[in-house]
Design a protein around this motif. Structure first.
Motif, PDB file in Angstrom:
ATOM      1  N   ASP A  97      12.951   0.850  13.569  1.00 51.29           N
ATOM      2  CA  ASP A  97      13.783   0.564  12.063  1.00 51.29           C
ATOM      3  C   ASP A  97      13.091   1.272  10.928  1.00 51.29           C
ATOM      4  O   ASP A  97      11.437   0.966  11.266  1.00 51.29           O
ATOM      5  N   ALA A  98      13.442   1.611  10.039  1.00 55.86           N
ATOM      6  CA  ALA A  98      13.372   2.510   8.706  1.00 55.86           C
ATOM      7  C   ALA A  98      12.740   1.400   7.239  1.00 55.86           C
ATOM      8  O   ALA A  98      12.852   1.867   6.450  1.00 55.86           O
ATOM      9  N   ASN A  99      13.636   0.244   7.640  1.00 58.69           N
ATOM     10  CA  ASN A  99      13.689  -0.746   6.690  1.00 58.69           C
ATOM     11  C   ASN A  99      12.315  -0.534   6.236  1.00 58.69           C
ATOM     12  O   ASN A  99      11.058  -1.594   6.954  1.00 58.69           O
ATOM     13  N   SER A 100      11.591  -0.774   4.706  1.00 64.65           N
ATOM     14  CA  SER A 100      10.021  -1.372   4.117  1.00 64.65           C
ATOM     15  C   SER A 100       9.390  -0.912   4.814  1.00 64.65           C
ATOM     16  O   SER A 100       7.926  -1.365   4.765  1.00 64.65           O
ATOM     17  N   THR A 101       9.210   0.608   5.334  1.00 59.65           N
ATOM     18  CA  THR A 101       8.558   0.900   5.468  1.00 59.65           C
ATOM     19  C   THR A 101       6.704   1.552   4.897  1.00 59.65           C
ATOM     20  O   THR A 101       5.593   1.760   5.571  1.00 59.65           O
ATOM     21  N   SER A 102       7.301   1.994   3.296  1.00 53.12           N
ATOM     22  CA  SER A 102       6.141   2.427   2.550  1.00 53.12           C
ATOM     23  C   SER A 102       5.841   1.885   1.262  1.00 53.12           C
ATOM     24  O   SER A 102       5.286   1.651   0.546  1.00 53.12           O
ATOM     25  N   GLN A 103       6.802  -0.025   1.590  1.00 52.95           N
ATOM     26  CA  GLN A 103       6.440  -0.753   1.048  1.00 52.95           C
ATOM     27  C   GLN A 103       5.751  -2.339   1.579  1.00 52.95           C
ATOM     28  O   GLN A 103       5.212  -3.236   0.654  1.00 52.95           O
TER      29      GLN A 103
END
Length: 410
Positions: A339-345
């Motif tokens: 899952d790529a959701n919010s990986t940098s947040q």
């Protein structure tokens, strides 16, 4: 377990063979467009069997294609229409959910096939001979053409690798034919024990790829030397499109080929470095399907929003992912999607997730909860690595991989 690689074979044709292959290519393309028009006129049909029943005889009579090619044409057109119908349905869902306001227009008119690339079926349209020769079917019968290629690919063909369909591709600037052959290679079935290391890969524009392991190792693959060239090509393409002359069009074709080769070569280099640095690893990649529809960047019509859309559309991250996937299999590793959701947040230390963790959407990550500070792309790679570790632990405990492996030919 099998993985599929594509062998690019250069065909050393005589003038007569060249003419025969080119004539066959153009006839194949014309038949594709004829069947496409028929499918559009009959309810945008995507059923390959019905298309073949309705158009087979006309294809044979009008375009003089051999029987197997005449069967391949409706299949290819039907597959294209199925893809377009899938995009129409996905677009309807996204519009209903408010993710986009644009209506997909891919089926407003019959798709036109521009590329003359044609498909050959192994042992029906083409076969391999001794002494690096291949027998290829044309409108005038079979021609036997010598070929050259990458030594390892040629060795796989000669040693009896499982050979699939191929495509006859014409490089117009070089006036050269290539045969793109699918080769299936048998690989050992992966197990958690054979993939001891976990790696997360974050992709972006400033850094084409950032890798992170659970041991704290990291690697930055910069796009500093490449992205400016892509930006220059985009600006030049915009000026030439406004000009609209025939010479500008020819120049656009040359630029598009150069830009495509630049991106492809860069992705090859980056993917090879990542795979060689992390042998026998489980490599986590972001699930980026429909990422443009799922992000809020597309909302708004001002110049800043349009520039942001162009910036994030310039590089082929899907191509980079696919190259990492198939190279990983060849080096006893495996790539999966997470899952790529919010990986940098999301904070990799305390888990706090919010947009304010990235001040001004810059490269610095500062957690608003625990004040953990790190490079934002590295934070993304570490979060991907941790999500990949969870999947590996579940795989080890249950014996089943809980997500679909992103493997070419799997």
């Amino acid at each position: 377990m099998k993985t599929v690689v594509t062998a690019k074979l250069k065909l050393n044709t005589t003038p007569e063979q060249f003419k025969a292959l080119r004539t066959t290519q153009l006839a194949y393309r014309d038949s594709l467009n004829y069947v496409s028009q028929y499918a559009f006129a009959h309810g945008k049909m995507s059923n390959a069997v019905r298309l073949q029943d309705a158009t087979y005889e006309e294809i044979r009579l009008r375009f003089h294609l051999p029987s197997q090619m005449a069967c391949s044409v409706p299949r290819q057109v039907g597959a294209s229409y199925k893809t377009l119908w899938t995009k129409v349905k996905n677009n309807a869902v996204h519009r209903k959910e408010g993710k986009t306001k644009k209506r997909y227009k891919g089926l407003d008119k019959a798709p036109t096939f521009i590329s003359p690339t044609l498909t050959y079926q192994y042992k029906k349209d083409y076969t391999f001979k001794k002494e690096q020769q291949v027998s290829i079917l044309t409108l005038e019968g079979r021609v036997i053409v010598p070929y050259t290629g990458y030594n390892k690919h040629v060795a796989l063909i000669q040693r009896g690798a499982e050979i699939g369909a191929s495509k006859l591709w014409y490089d117009k600037p070089k006036k050269q034919f290539y045969l793109l052959v699918s080769l299936a290679i048998e690989m050992a079935d992966p197990t958690p024990e054979t993939h001891k290391q976990v790696v997360g890969v974050d992709v972006g524009m400033r850094y084409l790829a950032v890798t992170a392991t659970m041991q704290g190792d990291c690697t930055f693959h910069s796009g500093k030397q490449i992205v400016p060239k892509a930006n220059h090509s985009a600006r030049l393409r915009k000026r030439l499109q406004k000009k609209g002359t025939r010479s500008a069009t020819r120049r656009l074709v040359a630029i598009s080929g150069r830009e495509r080769r630049l991106k492809q070569n860069t992705n090859h280099v980056v993917s090879k470095r990542i795979v060689l640095q992390h042998p026998q690893s489980l490599i986590g990649l972001e699930h980026l399907t429909d990422i443009r529809e799922r992000t809020k960047r597309r909302k708004g019509k001002n110049a800043k929003q349009r520039k942001a859309n162009r910036t994030f559309s310039k590089w082929s991250f899907a191509e980079l992912h696919s190259m990492i996937a198939y190279k990983a299999l060849l080096h006893r590793s495996m790539a999966i999607k997470v899952d790529a959701n919010s990986t940098s947040q999301a904070c990799p230390k305390c888990g706090h997730t919010c947009k304010e963790n990235r001040p001004n959407k810059g490269l610095l990550f500062v957690c608003q909860n625990c004040q953990y500070t790190l490079h934002a792309d590295l934070v993304g790679a570490r979060n991907i690595a941790m999500r990949t570790l969870l999947i590996r632990q579940d795989w080890r405990g249950t014996g089943l991989l809980s997500v679909r492996a992103f493997c070419v030919g799997r």
